[in-house]
Scaffold this active site. Structure first.
Site, short mmCIF file in Angstrom:
data_model
loop_
_atom_site.label_atom_id
_atom_site.label_comp_id
_atom_site.label_asym_id
_atom_site.label_seq_id
_atom_site.Cartn_x
_atom_site.Cartn_y
_atom_site.Cartn_z
N ASP A 210 0.85 -1.19 0.00
CA ASP A 210 0.00 0.00 0.00
C ASP A 210 0.89 1.26 0.00
O ASP A 210 1.79 1.37 0.83
CB ASP A 210 -0.87 -0.06 1.27
CG ASP A 210 -1.94 1.01 1.32
OD1 ASP A 210 -2.37 1.48 0.25
OD2 ASP A 210 -2.35 1.36 2.45
N ASN B 25 -9.74 0.16 0.84
CA ASN B 25 -8.61 0.15 1.78
C ASN B 25 -9.12 0.53 3.17
O ASN B 25 -9.83 1.52 3.32
CB ASN B 25 -7.56 1.16 1.34
CG ASN B 25 -6.74 0.66 0.17
OD1 ASN B 25 -7.19 -0.21 -0.57
ND2 ASN B 25 -5.56 1.21 0.01
ZN ZN Z 1 -4.21 5.26 1.14
#
Ligand code: ZN
Length: 286
Positions: A82, A232
């Protein structure tokens, strides 16, 4: 079932209209709790490690355990980087067994963002790893400093630019900014669904939302029905973990049992994961 390519997972999500959770983890307890939640709900899941946590998380020592957990899980699991910052970090993650890489160069001028993202796509695709690009700016803070910065505004993703970016870079999925913020904020952010629809209508790759915490079930539903395939999620997991420890200490102030505290934490994280999986429609899809 195994460690799988992230994009295969997301393409199916787009076809069948649900979103897969990309849960950011900070240690093995989180990883095990996330997988346990996904197994319980028979859902595909993305184990995500954020570059912003790398001061705390040693990716090199943790990754082999994550790969092992994924390989042994009875559901499809992708391992994702990420907010990867550059090509070097992307290559390190690929070598460690990651099956999805985000390259976040969205702060750069448009052409530079395209160039750097395309480089990562070229390398990652050579070895069958998916790439997430980002266009626009999701404000707030990644990771633990997750209160919104006063006066900081998101930069919304432009639909025409998103289409040009996706074509020019060859990314497998695209993170867009449509009003969510990283971290937990007071009240709910106002999502620009019109913009989201306009982006979705122009590009064919699955869309990703960052800052997936703190939204209502109705908002999630609208995000998913308008093309979001990957959500996310971290701030709420962090809060659930801290709340569980706080709760144990208030109920058993004399405790010295770290295993009990960690067991509580694991259970709190798992419950949070399970709730979101159901809301995002990916329960039963594994
Ligand atoms: Zn992010």
């Amino acid at each position: 079932m195994a460690l799988v390519n992230m994009n295969d997972m997301l393409l199916r999500a787009r076809q069948e209209n649900y979103a897969v959770g990309a849960f950011d983890l900070i240690n093995l307890e989180f990883a095990e709790a996330i997988i346990a939640g996904a197994v319980q709900r028979r859902a595909p899941v993305i184990l995500s490690t954020a570059a912003v946590h790398f001061d705390y998380v040693n990716m090199k020592s943790l990754a082999p355990s994550l790969v092992r957990l994924a390989e042994e899980a009875p559901i499809p699991v992708a391992l994702h980087l990420d907010h990867g910052t550059d090509l070097e970090m992307a290559i390190q993650a690929i070598r460690l067994g990651y099956t999805g890489i985000q390259i976040d160069t969205a702060h750069l001028p448009f052409e530079d963002n395209i160039r750097q993202t395309r480089e990562v796509v070229k390398v990652a695709h050579a070895v069958g790893v998916s790439v997430e690009g980002e266009l626009g700016y999701v404000s707030g803070h990644e990771g633990d400093h997750s209160s919104r910065v006063v006066g900081e505004e998101p930069i919304y993703t432009d639909a025409e630019q998103a289409a040009a970016f996706a074509t020019a870079t060859g990314v497998d999925c695209l993170a867009v900014s449509v009003g969510t913020v990283h971290g937990l904020m007071k009240g709910e952010p106002r999502i620009d669904f019109e913009r989201l629809r306009s982006i979705r209508d122009r590009i064919s790759v699955p869309l990703v939302i960052h800052g997936g915490s703190g939204l209502t079930a109705n908002t999630y539903g609208q995000l998913v029905s308008n093309g979001m395939c990957k959500i996310n999620f971290y701030a709420e997991l962090s809060k659930a973990a801290v709340d569980s420890i706080r709760n144990r200490l208030s109920l058993h102030s004399g405790t010295n049992s770290i295993t009990q505290a960690l067991a509580d934490m694991r259970s709190a994280v798992q419950q949070s994961v399970e709730r979101k999986i159901e809301i995002w429609g990916c329960g039963g899809k594994a």
